[in-house]
Structure formats: structure tokens, C-alpha cells
Scaffold this active site. Structure first.
Site, PDB file in Angstrom:
ATOM      1  N   ASN A 169     -95.966  -2.769 -22.726  1.00 14.31           N
ATOM      2  CA  ASN A 169     -94.503  -2.841 -22.643  1.00 14.31           C
ATOM      3  C   ASN A 169     -93.883  -1.449 -22.516  1.00 14.31           C
ATOM      4  OD1 ASN A 169     -94.474  -5.617 -22.778  1.00 14.31           O
ATOM      5  ND2 ASN A 169     -94.165  -5.690 -24.991  1.00 14.31           N
ATOM      6  N   GLU A 220    -102.562   4.704 -19.932  1.00 18.77           N
ATOM      7  CA  GLU A 220    -103.721   3.960 -20.444  1.00 18.77           C
ATOM      8  C   GLU A 220    -103.168   2.947 -21.426  1.00 18.77           C
ATOM      9  OE1 GLU A 220    -106.257   2.038 -22.149  1.00 18.77           O
ATOM     10  OE2 GLU A 220    -106.126   3.697 -23.579  1.00 18.77           O
ATOM     11  N   CYS A 223    -107.829  -1.342 -27.719  1.00 11.07           N
ATOM     12  CA  CYS A 223    -107.325  -1.880 -26.450  1.00 11.07           C
ATOM     13  C   CYS A 223    -108.408  -2.608 -25.672  1.00 11.07           C
ATOM     14  CB  CYS A 223    -106.704  -0.767 -25.611  1.00 11.07           C
ATOM     15  SG  CYS A 223    -107.773   0.647 -25.336  1.00 11.07           S
TER      16      CYS A 223
END
Length: 485
Positions: free
Chosen positions: A223, A243, A278
């Protein structure tokens, strides 16, 4: 001591921010955020330091960076303790982060020479030279999940290339950045070469909006990254490296091999760091039938026994809390949303107090339209499939493309998978969260612009300068048509 600007520690003049330990809600750091004027001051300090820093021979810049590496080694346990207190990650895990910081420095030095070298050759009487030059002032936005290691992976390549830096860490982990900045201070770094500004959204916006930066290296949520991407869309004068996260698929073949080894690989993929990496697996594709049933039964059994506790517990935990109570509530709300859409919880994630959440597994096979969202925590969605082709098609049904994996002992299945999957990191029979520091790190789509971290970060910290050179001007034997001298 809140902000490090132009070689001095200065107090903030903005709103008060504080860092709460997620496992007991105690305040571990407190300060005032940097105002827009203070951000500009930090950027100006970096600009003023840039010329002398880039003129410094590479060997001198390397020596300072290596001195910093030695200081990190000497203070590894205290760094790990601060990270554990601020993020809630188990102490054993934060020790590995301090070690990774040192390892990344050696990789970055090698990457500088291999990715941005000086080269020359002769061609048709000309000397063809390739040089690389620093961009200038680089803004580095750091995340909370690896508050030491990940910013370090951008700061070090930037400095080696001759850039100066303004670091804006996550407002969730200001203490870690302050501790590490003090080590840079001791390393002999000239004033203004690195500057630290602490704060939340307003501070970040001020840094991203300033005209004084030449590039921005970002690690964080999709976001925020997309906001930056739109903001920079009309500004070709600034380099933007993103990233971001992923809705990462992990496909389990019928030929998965040893049951417990497979379950272990899934757990390491989905629940390491309490699901706050992530590259963590978010979607697990399991074959229909008895084999898949047995796998899920064993996975649920192992997962419900995962030890969740505070970082320094005498009974060492595998998982700590989420970064904040809000992050914990996000995972629990995501679970409710999936249940409302038709998902069936095989193991329900539960609040364990403060920011702790137990790991959850939800069968989302019957969810007609599975949300393409990154649930950044210990919530694993299971989808049953019939053929490998179907599994790969479903796995690719995401706007992200960071990591993916296949568990299979069948080479032909791997050949098919690696040919058809769309992802920047693709592992076989290894956890999705496993990545080599000297390989590319990143992915296509909403996960960012391909390779902005790890070894290839060097590409984003310098631009190539191509030259065709001769000792003196020459007149050719034959002039160009229409020209007389």
C-alpha cells in the site's frame, strides 16, 4: 537523542512517538518526530556531504563500512536484544539478524565490484570505457520486521557507491535504528554522510516529497509502496526502488516425499517470524484425496503445538507476537472475513494477550473469490487442487510475485512449475522464506520493481557512464558526405 543530522544528535520538534514492546506493551523508546524543516535539514546535510564523500577513494569508503561491520560484530548481542525487545521476535532469531547484517556488508562489497565495475576496451581506434557514478542523496525507508538487516542492505550499497543517505525507519522500530546509528557514528563516517530522521507518516511524506533527494530505496507494505510509485510517476529525475510484499503460494505435490519433512518446510515457510516476513507462504495448495488429508492433519497437529512466547522465555519460543496490537487484530479480522466468505478454520488463530496471536490455518477452497491480500501474520490459507496445472494456475492468480515454492520429488513436476510460475523467488523442497543474500531479491507485479534488495541493490545505487575516448581529435581519411574542411 532522537535524530542524527549533520553529525549531531538533535531532539525532534514534531509530534511525540513511542515504541511499545509488543509482548508486554511497555514503552521501550520515546521521542518527538522530525518536522518537515528537520527533514529538509537532514537532506541538506546529506547534499553538503555528498561531493567530498563521492570523491573519497573507494578503499577509504570500504574501510569505514568494514569498521562498522566490526562494531556490529562486537555489539551483536546488544543489537539482538534491542531488536527482540522492540519487535518481540525470539532472541535466537534476532541474533541471526545481527549476523546477517555483517554478512550483507561482505556481499555488498563484492556486488559493488561485480555489478558496477570499471571496464575499458579498444574498438576501432577508440577507447571504450564504462564507469559508474553515484546518484547523490538517497532516502532509505526501513521496515519493522527486520529493522537492522533490511535498511543495512540498502544503506551499505548506497555508501559504497559514493551516495549519502537519509534513513527514515519504521515508526514501530525507532530504537533499533538509533542504536545502529550510534555504531555508524563510531565508525568514522564524516558528518552528514548518514542522517537519521524518526517519525511516522508525516515524516515519511516530507522525505519522499523533498526535491533534495535523488533516489528512494523502500522496503515495506504494498500500500505504501504504491503510494510512492504514483507520487514518483511524473518525476523521472528520481530513482525509486520498491521491495514490497507478496501473497505467496506454496504448492505441495502428491509426490511430496517424507511427511514430517514436508510439514516442517511448510511451518518454516508460513509461521517463522510469526508470519511477518514478506516471503512467508500465505496460500498452501494441497492435493485432493487421502494424501492431502493426511498432510493437513499432521500440519494442524504440529502447528497447534508451536510454542508462542516472549523473546527471552526460558522455554525457547518458535514464534513471538505481532509487531503491535493493531497488527494482531488485523490477522484476527482477516480470519473472520475469510470465514464469512465460506472458509473453514482447520486451526483457529486466537488472541493470546498483548500482540500475541496463535497460528491459524483456514481451508479456503470453497471461497468463491479469494481476496488477493497479503495477511502479514500467522494465517495460512489452504486450497485443495486436482492437477498440478490447476495448482499453478491458481498460484499465479495474484497481482503479487515475490516468492513461490513447490514441494515435490518429481523432477518433471519441478520443470513444469519453474517454467510456468510467475515469481521472483522460486524454491523447490525448501522453505519459501529461504533466500540467498548474493542472489536477486524481489519480484514482479505488486511486489515491487524486480530486484531492489540483496546483491542487486548495487544496481540502484549507481548509474552507468559510457565513454568513447581518444587522446586527441582526428580527421578521418574520408569526410562525411556534404562536408568540406
Amino acid at each position: 537523542m532522537t535524530h542524527w543530522i549533520a553529525g549531531d544528535w538533535v531532539l525532534g520538534e514534531g509530534e511525540t512517538i513511542q515504541s511499545l514492546s509488543p509482548y508486554n506493551s511497555e514503552v521501550v523508546w520515546k521521542g518527538e518526530s522530525a518536522t518537515e524543516a528537520q527533514v529538509e535539514s537532514a537532506v541538506n546535510a546529506a547534499r553538503n556531504a555528498f561531493i567530498e564523500w563521492k570523491k573519497l577513494p573507494f578503499e577509504n569508503r570500504q574501510a569505514i563500512v568494514e569498521r562498522f561491520a566490526e562494531l556490529v560484530k562486537e555489539n551483536a548481542d546488544s543489537i539482538a536484544e534491542v531488536i527482540a525487545k522492540e519487535t518481540g521476535k525470539p532472541f535466537w532469531e534476532t541474533k541471526t539478524e545481527a549476523g546477517a547484517m555483517v554478512g550483507k556488508i561482505a556481499i555488498s562489497i563484492r556486488a559493488y565490484h561485480e555489478r558496477t565495475p570499471y571496464k575499458e576496451r579498444e574498438a576501432a581506434g577508440n577507447k571504450i570505457v564504462l564507469r559508474h557514478r553515484p546518484l547523490g542523496v538517497m532516502a532509505v525507508f526501513g521496515p519493522y520486521n527486520f529493522p537492522g538487516h533490511l535498511p543495512n542492505g540498502h544503506i551499505v550499497p548506497a555508501l559504497l557507491a559514493g551516495n549519502t543517505v537519509v534513513l527514515k525507519p519504521s515508526e514501530q522500530t525507532p530504537w533499533t535504528s538509533e542504536v545502529i546509528m550510534k555504531l555508524w557514528q563510531k565508525s568514522g563516517l564524516p558528518k552528514g554522510v548518514i542522517n537519521l530522521v524518526q517519525g511516522a507518516r508525516a515524516t515519511g511524506e516530507a522525505l519522499a516529497n523533498t526535491k533534495g533527494i535523488d533516489g528512494l530505496l523502500f522496503t515495506g507494505s504494498a500500500n505504501t509502496g504504491h503510494i510512492l510509485h504514483r507520487q514518483f510517476a511524473g518525476d523521472t529525475g528520481k530513482m525509486l526502488a520498491l521491495e514490497m510484499g507478496g501473497n505467496n503460494p506454496m504448492v505441495i505435490s502428491k509426490a511430496f516425499g517424507d511427511l514430517d519433512a514436508t510439514v516442517y518446510t511448510i511451518v518454516q515457510s508460513a509461521f517463522i517470524s510469526a508470519g511477518q516476513r514478506c516471503t512467508c507462504a500465505r496460500r498452501l495448495y494441497v492435493p485432493e484425496g487421502k494424501q492431502g488429508d493426511a498432510l493437513l492433519a499432521r500440519l494442524v497437529d504440529v502447528t497447534k503445538n508451536i510454542h508462542v512466547d516472549q523473546p527471552f522465555s526460558e522455554t525457547t519460543p518458535f514464534m513471538g507476537p505481532q509487531i503491535s496490537i493493531a497488527a494482531a487484530e488485523f490477522i484476527l479480522n482477516a480470519q473472520k472475513k475469510l470465514q464469512a466468505l465460506g472458509g473453514e478454520s482447520l486451526l483457529e488463530a486466537r488472541s493470546l494477550g498483548h500482540a500475541f496471536v496463535s497460528p491459524g490455518i483456514i481451508d479456503a477452497t470453497n471461497v468463491a473469490e479469494l481476496p488477493d491480500e497479503e495477511y502479514f501474520g500467522p494465517l495460512l490459507q489452504v486450497i485443495r487442487y486436482t492437477t498440478l496445472a490447476q495448482a499453478v494456475e491458481l498460484a499465479n492468480d495474484t497481482r503479487y510475485g515475490l516468492s513461490a515454492g513447490l514441494v515435490s520429488t518429481d523432477d518433471s513436476e519441478w520443470d513444469y512449475f519453474v517454467e510456468h510460475i510467475r515469481s521472483g523467488i522460486v524454491n523447490r523442497n525448501r522453505q519459501l522464506t529461504g533466500a540467498s543474500g548474493d542472489a536477486p531479491f524481489g519480484g514482479p507485479g505488486a511486489s515491487g520493481n524486480l530486484k531492489p534488495s540483496a546483491y542487486y541493490a548495487a544496481d540502484y545505487c549507481a548509474y552507468p557512464m559510457a565513454s568513447m575516448e581518444g587522446d586527441a581529435c582526428e580527421i578521418p581519411e574520408q569526410l562525411s558526405p556534404g562536408l568540406t574542411l
